[in-house]
Scaffold this active site. Sequence first.
Site, PDB file in Angstrom:
ATOM      1  N   GLU A 203       0.820  -1.220   0.000  1.00 57.74           N
ATOM      2  CA  GLU A 203       0.000   0.000   0.000  1.00 57.74           C
ATOM      3  C   GLU A 203       0.856   1.273   0.000  1.00 57.74           C
ATOM      4  O   GLU A 203       0.497   2.271   0.617  1.00 57.74           O
ATOM      5  CB  GLU A 203      -0.971  -0.007   1.183  1.00 57.74           C
ATOM      6  CG  GLU A 203      -1.946  -1.165   1.155  1.00 57.74           C
ATOM      7  CD  GLU A 203      -3.048  -1.056   2.198  1.00 57.74           C
ATOM      8  OE1 GLU A 203      -3.021  -0.120   3.012  1.00 57.74           O
ATOM      9  OE2 GLU A 203      -3.945  -1.920   2.188  1.00 57.74           O
TER      10      GLU A 203
ATOM     11  N   ASP B  29      -6.484  -0.877  -2.480  1.00 59.29           N
ATOM     12  CA  ASP B  29      -7.647  -0.890  -3.369  1.00 59.29           C
ATOM     13  C   ASP B  29      -8.101   0.544  -3.612  1.00 59.29           C
ATOM     14  O   ASP B  29      -8.994   1.046  -2.940  1.00 59.29           O
ATOM     15  CB  ASP B  29      -8.766  -1.729  -2.753  1.00 59.29           C
ATOM     16  CG  ASP B  29     -10.034  -1.685  -3.592  1.00 59.29           C
ATOM     17  OD1 ASP B  29      -9.909  -1.581  -4.831  1.00 59.29           O
ATOM     18  OD2 ASP B  29     -11.137  -1.730  -3.012  1.00 59.29           O
TER      19      ASP B  29
ATOM     20  N   GLU C 133      -4.562  -9.401   1.087  1.00 62.50           N
ATOM     21  CA  GLU C 133      -5.432  -9.238   2.258  1.00 62.50           C
ATOM     22  C   GLU C 133      -6.870  -9.201   1.769  1.00 62.50           C
ATOM     23  O   GLU C 133      -7.171  -8.557   0.763  1.00 62.50           O
ATOM     24  CB  GLU C 133      -5.177  -7.925   3.015  1.00 62.50           C
ATOM     25  CG  GLU C 133      -3.963  -7.890   3.893  1.00 62.50           C
ATOM     26  CD  GLU C 133      -3.853  -6.553   4.634  1.00 62.50           C
ATOM     27  OE1 GLU C 133      -4.875  -5.834   4.753  1.00 62.50           O
ATOM     28  OE2 GLU C 133      -2.753  -6.225   5.089  1.00 62.50           O
TER      29      GLU C 133
END
Length: 544
Positions: free
Chosen positions: A150, A191, A252
């Site tokens: 991320e 995301d 995840e």
Amino acid sequence: MSASVVALLAALLISRSLCLAPIEAVGAKLYDSESGEQFYIRGIAYSVVDGPNYDALSNPAQCKLDAALMETLGVNTVRVYTVGSETPHDECMKYFDDAEIYVLIDLATPTTGFKRAEPEWTMDMFTSFTKTLDAFAKYNNLLAVIVGTEIINDEGSSIMAPYIKAAIRDIKAYRDGQGYRRIPVGYSAADINSIRLDTQNYLVCGSNVSNHADFFSMNLYSWCGNSTFIDSGYSEMYDEAENYPVPIFLSESGCNNIGDSRFGDQEAILGPQMNDRYSGAVLYEWKEESNSYGVVSYEFSTSALSYTGTGTPAAYTPTPISPDFYNLQSHWNTLTPTGTPSSDYTPTYTEVSCPTSIGAWSVPQAATLPTIDNLVITTKPAASSPVAADISSTQTVAAASSPTAIPNNTSSGISSLSTGTKAAIGVAVPLVVIALVLVAFFLRRRRRRRNKEAAAAAADKGPEYSQVSQNSQGGGGVVTEFFKPEVEGNPVAQLHADDARHELGSQAVYQMGDQEREPAELEATNRPPQELSNGLSVRRLVER
């Protein structure tokens, strides 16, 4: 053939037969390198004691307890966010290997991860990453390594993409230069709807495949409760993976609803809707925290102090959380995709075009990757495939190769034997070695079958049956709670739509440990916010 060589050969072959075969990335799929079976990840994010410096693979007693229970759950992969390159890992890796569990690790540490406020790929980062790779490359059950998690967490931070890709390029070059097996090197993405596909494509774009990620993964929490394949966005993800040249999976996924609906996405990921393009998922998470994503709990000592990363933490018995643990077990027991055998799979490659810097994506199509000044990656002769570390077999090999392992009069005794006797020994010894290897192989297969049958029986009989041996124990343990990013009052199922889980805006307050921080304060720390590769999770507290 000398006795020492025979002992060495026997030890290596027996150790090899008892350990997992390495997983390799072939085209867009993962494969067991020995059986040729396609590999699907049924994974779980693994931690016991929270803290930015805690290495979950540093406590063999805890690993032994957890690996045994994970095996009954159906886990075949654990993701570990922080590991120490100087910490011994042989025992923990062996316990997971015995339970037929692979390990997915992040290479960054709390002090060497990427920082969005200072985009760079440095010699210090390269050295730290490669030390971790060196520490784990010998294990057959090392599934893959992640260079960052991320790092790109909003549209503005897409400028970090070239640095991530440069890290992948250099770690792959180092891996190959060291003669290691081709351990997959990749990235774990946030995301962010507006740039998810751009990130996915950028890491494999262009004609120079040595710069490409070996896999792409993402963290996704959009399927929860009564969500569906369409509503969750999984159908869109599936479409975007068409003709993708490397394996893709969820690093995840999770839901903190109570009940069977927590794991509805597993039916899609591991079922016929997606398993021809996706290689499985890692669920968040093993240990229950305040955010209610876990499937087991530990009874820690009430007087425990926060773990600082030093010393030896106590081991705690994991206790399944009902009904979540058993619901997940039931899901996985019915989801056994076979995929395509490697013998029937011929990868096709179509070059992916780099995204244009129009709209949300900030990286120009012709941008060059950064390099590290004075970095020279040496090449060593290719080594044979490493054998997973085994404490007992390591000792056996050392003894067999030691000058004092064979008595001084052994050679003279052998030389006095007749030619016929020597020939008989020469035939018998290899046969004994082969027999030992075959016995070990079939014992392992039988144990694997029995474990699967026991797991299925436990799922059928329910929590009371499986919890008989799960006696919680306290001890001098330690807990410091960190929280998974989650918007206050906003159901997890809504996060996919508004991307709020990863937004790092100036109008929010975040919690780091027990302190509230402004985004600017978080960026100034050595532990960038929401970078799980640095072992830290951050929770948004207030929307102002």
